[in-house]
Every structure is written in C-alpha cells, then in structure tokens.
Design an enzyme around this catalytic site. Structure first.
Site, PDB file in Angstrom:
ATOM      1  N   HIS A  16       3.146  -1.947  -7.017  1.00 14.58           N
ATOM      2  CA  HIS A  16       3.948  -3.150  -6.732  1.00 14.58           C
ATOM      3  C   HIS A  16       3.611  -4.258  -7.728  1.00 14.58           C
ATOM      4  CE1 HIS A  16       3.858  -1.559  -2.374  1.00 14.58           C
ATOM      5  NE2 HIS A  16       5.118  -1.467  -2.762  1.00 14.58           N
ATOM      6  N   LYS A  40       8.767  -1.936  13.194  1.00 13.18           N
ATOM      7  CA  LYS A  40       8.121  -0.996  12.276  1.00 13.18           C
ATOM      8  C   LYS A  40       6.613  -1.061  12.517  1.00 13.18           C
ATOM      9  CE  LYS A  40       8.969   0.397   7.502  1.00 13.18           C
ATOM     10  NZ  LYS A  40       9.550   0.013   6.228  1.00 13.18           N
ATOM     11  N   ARG A  89      10.058   5.281  -8.881  1.00 14.56           N
ATOM     12  CA  ARG A  89       8.938   6.128  -9.294  1.00 14.56           C
ATOM     13  C   ARG A  89       9.487   7.474  -9.726  1.00 14.56           C
ATOM     14  NH1 ARG A  89       5.882   5.082  -3.776  1.00 14.56           N
ATOM     15  NH2 ARG A  89       8.033   5.488  -3.246  1.00 14.56           N
ATOM     16  N   SER A 127       2.135   2.858  -0.658  1.00 13.73           N
ATOM     17  CA  SER A 127       1.283   2.201   0.344  1.00 13.73           C
ATOM     18  C   SER A 127       0.799   3.237   1.359  1.00 13.73           C
ATOM     19  CB  SER A 127       2.058   1.106   1.074  1.00 13.73           C
ATOM     20  OG  SER A 127       2.499   0.128   0.171  1.00 13.73           O
TER      21      SER A 127
HETATM   22  O1  PNS Z   1       9.146  -1.135   0.428  1.00 10.44           O
HETATM   23  P1  PNS Z   1      10.228  -0.545   1.255  1.00 10.44           P
HETATM   24  O2  PNS Z   1       9.768  -0.289   2.650  1.00 10.44           O
HETATM   25  O3  PNS Z   1      10.842   0.668   0.617  1.00 10.44           O
HETATM   26  O4  PNS Z   1      11.384  -1.673   1.339  1.00 10.44           O
HETATM   27  C1  PNS Z   1      12.586  -1.431   2.008  1.00 10.44           C
HETATM   28  C2  PNS Z   1      13.352  -2.745   2.240  1.00 10.44           C
HETATM   29  C3  PNS Z   1      12.501  -3.746   2.995  1.00 10.44           C
HETATM   30  C4  PNS Z   1      13.771  -3.339   0.921  1.00 10.44           C
HETATM   31  C5  PNS Z   1      14.619  -2.361   3.065  1.00 10.44           C
HETATM   32  O5  PNS Z   1      14.236  -1.608   4.177  1.00 10.44           O
HETATM   33  C6  PNS Z   1      15.406  -3.571   3.546  1.00 10.44           C
HETATM   34  O6  PNS Z   1      15.966  -4.306   2.771  1.00 10.44           O
HETATM   35  N1  PNS Z   1      15.458  -3.775   4.875  1.00 10.44           N
HETATM   36  C7  PNS Z   1      16.162  -4.863   5.477  1.00 10.44           C
HETATM   37  C8  PNS Z   1      17.318  -4.358   6.339  1.00 10.44           C
HETATM   38  C9  PNS Z   1      18.572  -4.142   5.482  1.00 10.44           C
HETATM   39  O7  PNS Z   1      19.044  -5.037   4.823  1.00 10.44           O
HETATM   40  N2  PNS Z   1      19.120  -2.914   5.549  1.00 10.44           N
HETATM   41  C10 PNS Z   1      20.327  -2.587   4.821  1.00 10.44           C
HETATM   42  C11 PNS Z   1      20.066  -2.105   3.414  1.00 10.44           C
HETATM   43  S1  PNS Z   1      19.271  -0.530   3.425  1.00 10.44           S
END
Ligand code: PNS
Length: 160
Positions: A16, A40, A89, A127
C-alpha cells in the site's frame, strides 16, 4: 490533479505504502480513504487503521488520510474528487478491480479509475497474508512498516 486511493487497509502494508508514495508523486493531492464497514470483520478498528496510515505517511505532505462508509461513489461526490487510484498485483486482481471500476463508473460516470502496477517485490503481498504470518509468530519485518509490525504484535500477543 487530485485522487482518492480507497481501501480497507487492515492493516497498511509496504505494498500500500509503495502505491501511496508513487501516486503522491504524480498527484497534487492524494486522499487515502479507509472504508469503515462495521459488518466486515476487521482486525483493526477504523481509528487504528487511520492512525497507522497517518504514522506511515507522515513524510508525505500532499497525502491526506480520511475514512468513508457506504458507497465510494457517494464519497467521491462529497469530496468532489472523481479520480480513483488502485494497485494491481497479479492477474488475479484484475477481475475484481475491473468490476469495481465499472460499477463505480456506472454509479457516477464522472468516476475514472487509474490502475498502478504494484512493485514486483510486493506482488504477492496482502493484508490477509501479513495477518496470517503475524498470527503464527512469523517475521513480517519485510512486509509492513515498523509501526504496523508493532501494532500487529500487540494485537496477537494481547490475544494469547
Ligand atoms: O482494499 P480493499 O478491501 O480491496 O478495498 C475495497 C474497497 C474499500 C475499495 C471497496 O470495497 C469499496 O469501495 N467499498 C465501498 C462500497 C462500494 O462503493 N461498493 C461498490 C463498488 S464495488
């Protein structure tokens, strides 16, 4: 240009941090937005994740740490910032990332997602992997900044 780098950051890794440092070099302002999702099962609370990110990015003057709940597209509207940065990645990331980028753009056509290739060194890092290693007492020195390493040790030692 201003951009948002959204994620769970539970906790932040060198992977990150590499994306944050490289994105911050290209952007005038980078908002690292931590998802606060109580449903979560996060190891670190939202305040802990924010605190660690602030600590590990304190050398970057154009980086802001913020949090959001609900939809990312709504947060983008609130912040009036429609450029998203995400790290890629391996190929395995592609499907999920593409889906997210398309969903976000269908929710708000102003949203663009910029993908950054992760550094080779961190292509296998996540993570979840770091938490698993830390949980069983393995060394995570090369995977996370010192502040995160200490926080992980405290979490797992505190649980014993
Ligand atoms: O680091 P991560 O867990 O892969 O991040 C995922 C994240 C937080 C970017 C994604 O889950 C998110 O934007 N969640 C908010 C809900 C949302 O907007 N969902 C619709 C798009 S998938």
């Amino acid at each position: 240009m201003k951009a948002i780098y959204p994620g769970s950051f539970d906790p932040a890794t060198y992977g990150h941090l590499d994306i944050i440092e490289r994105a911050a070099e290209k952007m005038d302002h980078l908002i690292v937005a931590v998802l606060d999702n109580p449903s979560k099962n996060s190891l670190f609370s939202i305040n802990e994740r924010i605190g660690l990110l602030k600590e590990v990015t304190k050398h970057l003057s154009n980086v802001e740490i913020d949090y959001f709940s609900g939809l990312l597209s709504d947060y983008a509207s609130r912040r009036e910032c429609y450029n998203m940065v995400r790290g890629l990645r391996a190929v395995s990331d592609f499907e999920y990332e593409m889906q997210m980028a398309l969903v976000n753009r269908s929710l708000n056509p102003k949203i663009e997602t910029f993908f950054m290739a992760s550094d080779n060194k961190y292509a296998y890092l996540s993570s979840s992997i770091v938490k698993e290693i830390a949980k069983f007492g393995g060394s995570i020195t090369h995977f996370v900044p010192k502040a995160v390493e200490n926080a992980l040790k405290e979490k797992y030692e505190g649980r014993k």
